[in-house]
Design a protein around this motif. Structure first.
Motif, mmCIF file in Angstrom:
data_model
loop_
_atom_site.group_PDB
_atom_site.id
_atom_site.type_symbol
_atom_site.label_atom_id
_atom_site.label_comp_id
_atom_site.label_asym_id
_atom_site.label_seq_id
_atom_site.Cartn_x
_atom_site.Cartn_y
_atom_site.Cartn_z
ATOM 1 N N PHE A 97 28.305 -23.597 23.078
ATOM 2 C CA PHE A 97 29.529 -22.946 23.525
ATOM 3 C C PHE A 97 29.250 -21.453 23.638
ATOM 4 N N PHE A 98 29.784 -20.817 24.674
ATOM 5 C CA PHE A 98 29.632 -19.369 24.782
ATOM 6 C C PHE A 98 30.784 -18.809 25.603
ATOM 7 N N ALA A 99 30.986 -17.527 25.421
ATOM 8 C CA ALA A 99 32.084 -16.843 26.108
ATOM 9 C C ALA A 99 31.525 -15.785 27.028
ATOM 10 N N GLU A 100 32.411 -15.204 27.809
ATOM 11 C CA GLU A 100 31.991 -14.128 28.689
ATOM 12 C C GLU A 100 31.506 -12.931 27.869
ATOM 13 N N SER A 101 30.511 -12.254 28.387
ATOM 14 C CA SER A 101 29.955 -11.096 27.684
ATOM 15 C C SER A 101 30.809 -9.873 27.977
ATOM 16 N N THR A 102 30.956 -9.057 26.950
ATOM 17 C CA THR A 102 31.679 -7.800 27.110
ATOM 18 C C THR A 102 30.689 -6.665 27.306
ATOM 19 N N ILE A 103 31.104 -5.646 28.043
ATOM 20 C CA ILE A 103 30.239 -4.485 28.267
ATOM 21 C C ILE A 103 30.345 -3.588 27.043
ATOM 22 N N ALA A 104 29.231 -3.418 26.346
ATOM 23 C CA ALA A 104 29.234 -2.627 25.115
ATOM 24 C C ALA A 104 29.440 -1.153 25.427
ATOM 25 N N SER A 105 30.193 -0.488 24.525
ATOM 26 C CA SER A 105 30.427 0.947 24.721
ATOM 27 C C SER A 105 30.456 1.725 23.413
ATOM 28 N N VAL A 106 30.670 1.024 22.276
ATOM 29 C CA VAL A 106 30.833 1.693 20.988
ATOM 30 C C VAL A 106 29.814 1.134 19.996
ATOM 31 N N CYS A 107 29.154 2.041 19.255
ATOM 32 C CA CYS A 107 28.227 1.608 18.201
ATOM 33 C C CYS A 107 29.044 1.214 16.976
ATOM 34 N N LYS A 108 28.970 -0.077 16.638
ATOM 35 C CA LYS A 108 29.743 -0.579 15.503
ATOM 36 C C LYS A 108 29.012 -0.332 14.184
ATOM 37 N N HIS A 109 27.725 -0.591 14.147
ATOM 38 C CA HIS A 109 26.933 -0.409 12.921
ATOM 39 C C HIS A 109 25.596 0.246 13.274
ATOM 40 N N ARG A 110 25.168 1.159 12.427
ATOM 41 C CA ARG A 110 23.829 1.787 12.516
ATOM 42 C C ARG A 110 23.113 1.451 11.219
ATOM 43 N N ILE A 111 22.058 0.649 11.309
ATOM 44 C CA ILE A 111 21.406 0.067 10.128
ATOM 45 C C ILE A 111 19.978 0.583 10.028
ATOM 46 N N ASN A 112 19.608 1.101 8.837
ATOM 47 C CA ASN A 112 18.201 1.436 8.559
ATOM 48 C C ASN A 112 17.491 0.140 8.170
ATOM 49 N N ALA A 113 16.995 -0.560 9.160
ATOM 50 C CA ALA A 113 16.516 -1.930 8.944
ATOM 51 C C ALA A 113 15.086 -1.993 8.423
ATOM 52 N N HIS A 114 14.159 -1.209 9.013
ATOM 53 C CA HIS A 114 12.740 -1.360 8.677
ATOM 54 C C HIS A 114 12.065 0.009 8.609
ATOM 55 N N GLU A 115 11.022 0.062 7.818
ATOM 56 C CA GLU A 115 10.193 1.256 7.736
ATOM 57 C C GLU A 115 9.064 1.145 8.760
ATOM 58 N N GLY A 116 8.873 2.220 9.541
ATOM 59 C CA GLY A 116 7.772 2.245 10.499
ATOM 60 C C GLY A 116 8.115 1.709 11.870
ATOM 61 N N GLY A 117 9.325 1.203 12.071
ATOM 62 C CA GLY A 117 9.696 0.744 13.403
ATOM 63 C C GLY A 117 10.086 -0.720 13.428
ATOM 64 N N CYS A 118 10.929 -1.082 14.387
ATOM 65 C CA CYS A 118 11.376 -2.465 14.575
ATOM 66 C C CYS A 118 11.064 -2.856 16.007
ATOM 67 N N ALA A 119 10.180 -3.845 16.190
ATOM 68 C CA ALA A 119 9.703 -4.211 17.518
ATOM 69 C C ALA A 119 10.392 -5.444 18.075
ATOM 70 N N SER A 120 11.164 -6.184 17.264
ATOM 71 C CA SER A 120 11.765 -7.417 17.763
ATOM 72 C C SER A 120 13.055 -7.721 17.015
ATOM 73 N N ILE A 121 14.108 -8.104 17.772
ATOM 74 C CA ILE A 121 15.364 -8.566 17.205
ATOM 75 C C ILE A 121 15.856 -9.751 18.028
ATOM 76 N N MET A 122 16.648 -10.618 17.411
ATOM 77 C CA MET A 122 17.253 -11.747 18.120
ATOM 78 C C MET A 122 18.439 -12.251 17.307
ATOM 79 N N PHE A 123 19.319 -13.009 17.981
ATOM 80 C CA PHE A 123 20.453 -13.622 17.320
ATOM 81 C C PHE A 123 20.178 -15.100 17.094
ATOM 82 N N GLU A 124 20.784 -15.642 16.028
ATOM 83 C CA GLU A 124 20.776 -17.081 15.865
ATOM 84 C C GLU A 124 21.588 -17.715 16.993
ATOM 85 N N TYR A 125 21.295 -18.977 17.290
ATOM 86 C CA TYR A 125 22.042 -19.668 18.328
ATOM 87 C C TYR A 125 23.478 -19.922 17.860
ATOM 88 N N ASN A 126 24.441 -19.624 18.769
ATOM 89 C CA ASN A 126 25.867 -19.829 18.490
ATOM 90 C C ASN A 126 26.304 -19.139 17.202
#
Length: 509
Positions: free
Chosen positions: A207-236
């Protein structure tokens, strides 16, 4: 006469006799005295000279005696010093004698120990000879066992190939039956279409919905040291997965921006990520030349896929079966892996390194983007090249497949983003922006779940969003201060996530 007078007379008489006797004796000694006085007078001057000479000699003797006395004092002092030195040397000699005695005792003890060690060494050498003989026997047995094992593996592989053929036949029958069911359900699918977007497909699909055009940064996360080269979402799901140069993989709740889980065990920087459609397993491509497969529920590494000889830069999971994984590395190979068996089933060797790849929707074709700028399609069963097209003038950095599987998005170091019809490899659209510059050989762009928009990061920290239908920029996001390496859209339509070279992950709504 009185007695006094008699005495006086006697005295007088005695005096006269003595005087007379004296004169007689003097007369007797006179010749001798004369004889003696003559040489003394004649030799007086010689004796005087001798006396003076003797005086001079006596003075010289006194001087010599003084010098001898001084020399005697010096020699006495030297004698005392030599005596003290002699005593010290005697003490040293005594100490050395004691030390020599101790050393001799130690030497005798060491000699005894050496004899014991020699006997022990002889015993060890004899045991070594026996163990060597046993090792040779075991080596012969191992070679025989290896030969038998190879024969059994060959027989087992033959049996598996036969089983696979039978399974392929069954799958073909199943797919034929599914196609018939799909054909019979076309009317139902047509009723579920709105504005050309399938909201709900057959039972068990996503199941999926229409995509919205992003305009606002909701969260800024210090995720990794040295850089982050890959991100992805879980399915659904709105759960975001990120991998960085700190060798960790982290899972984030995008509704709160909090860390929900971390996975460890990767031996190098994470260059790409993939997840099976049941969200059970996460696969990471690593700079340590390996791929690591985690069980999400247990958080443990289930497989370490080895076979590449250089850093693995891209990975994807089949969209038909969660069993098959494809990877690309800088050893000029593309490998297909069987997750159930945990080993490589197909290896494709090509002269140009592959930077990005993905499976087609039917799972039978591999799409790969190469350093020479070409997009290539491969048959997963045979490993043969099906077709290729010059997609970019410089290296391809990203490949993304549309939801319906008919369109593929490529991004290149020439700062272009092209859409290709996967059936004909014809260009459907080209997207560019003056400020958009691709940051690295593995900069990942993405398409929205409704296939209406494209998002790509830039070296200046901006994110550009294009409308596919309008072929124009609809939004420019600015929050990152470092080059943006990857973007990904949630299958639910929102949010959009991005990651940069400083390890900052942003979610956008």
């Amino acid at each position: 006469m009185s007695q006094e007078e008699v005495a006086r007379e006697a005295i007088k008489h005695a005096l006269k006799a003595l005087k007379k006797r004296h004169l007689v004796e003097e007369g007797a000694h006179a010749p001798a005295y004369i004889a003696l006085s003559r040489p003394i007078i004649s030799q007086g001057s010689e004796w005087k000279e001798k006396a003076e000479n003797l005086e001079l000699e006596l003075q010289q003797c006194y001087k010599a005696q003084s010098r001898l006395s001084e020399q005697l004092v010096v020699e006495v002092a030297e004698s005392r010093a030599l005596k003290a030195s002699l005593q010290e040397k005697e003490t040293t000699i005594a100490d050395l004698e004691n030390e020599f005695t101790q050393t001799r005792d130690e030497c005798s003890q060491l000699k005894t120990d050496l004899e014991e060690n020699i006997r022990a060494l002889e015993l060890v050498m004899s045991e070594r000879q026996e163990l060597k003989a046993q090792l040779e026997q075991l080596t012969i047995k191992a070679k025989n066992a290896e030969a038998e094992n190879k024969m059994l593996v060959d027989r087992w592989m033959l049996q598996k190939m036969q089983d696979a053929e039978r399974l392929n036949e069954a799958n073909a029958l199943y797919e034929d039956m599914i196609e018939r069911l799909k054909a019979s359900g076309l009317e139902k699918l047509a009723r579920e279409q709105v504005d050309g977007i399938v909201r709900r497909s057959e039972e068990g699909a996503e199941f999926f919905a229409e995509s919205t055009i992003a305009s606002v940064c909701k969260h800024r996360i210090n995720a990794h040291e040295g850089g982050c080269a890959s991100i992805m979402f879980e399915y659904n799901s709105g759960k975001l997965i990120s991998g960085g140069q700190d060798r960790s993989i982290k899972m984030w709740d995008t509704s709160t921006g909090s860390l929900s889980h971390s996975l460890f065990g990767c031996l190098g920087s994470v260059l790409d990520l993939a997840i099976t459609h049941d969200n059970r397993f996460i696969i990471a491509a690593s700079s340590s030349n390996n791929l690591f497969v985690w069980d999400v529920n247990s958080g443990r590494v289930r497989h370490t896929l080895t076979g590449h000889t250089d850093k693995v830069c891209a990975v994807d999971v089949s969209k038909v079966s969660s069993r098959h994984v494809v990877s690309a590395a800088y050893d000029r190979t593309i490998k297909v892996w069987d997750l159930q068996k945990g080993y490589c089933t197909t290896t494709i060797i090509f002269h140009s390194n592959c930077n990005a790849l993905c499976f087609s929707t039917d799972g039978q074709t591999i799409c790969s983007g190469h350093v020479d700028g070409n997009l290539r399609l491969w048959d997963i069963q045979t490993g043969k090249l099906l077709s290729e097209v010059a997609a970019h003038s410089l290296a391809i950095t990203s490949i993304s497949l549309s939801r319906n599987g008919n369109v593929i998005l490529t991004s290149g170091r020439d700062n272009l983003h092209n859409l290709f019809d996967i059936r004909s490899l014809e260009v459907c659209g080209t997207f560019r922006a003056n400020g958009n510059r691709v940051a690295s050989n593995w900069s990942r762009s993405c398409m929205s779940p409704d296939d209406n928009h494209i998002a790509a990061g830039s070296a200046d920290g901006s994110i550009y969003i294009w409308s596919i239908s309008k072929a124009d920029i609809v939004s420019t996001l600015k929050e990152h201060t470092a080059p943006v390496l990857c973007c990904t859209w949630s299958g639910l339509g929102k949010p959009l996530a991005s990651a940069d070279k400083n390890g900052i992950v942003c979610t956008w709504t």
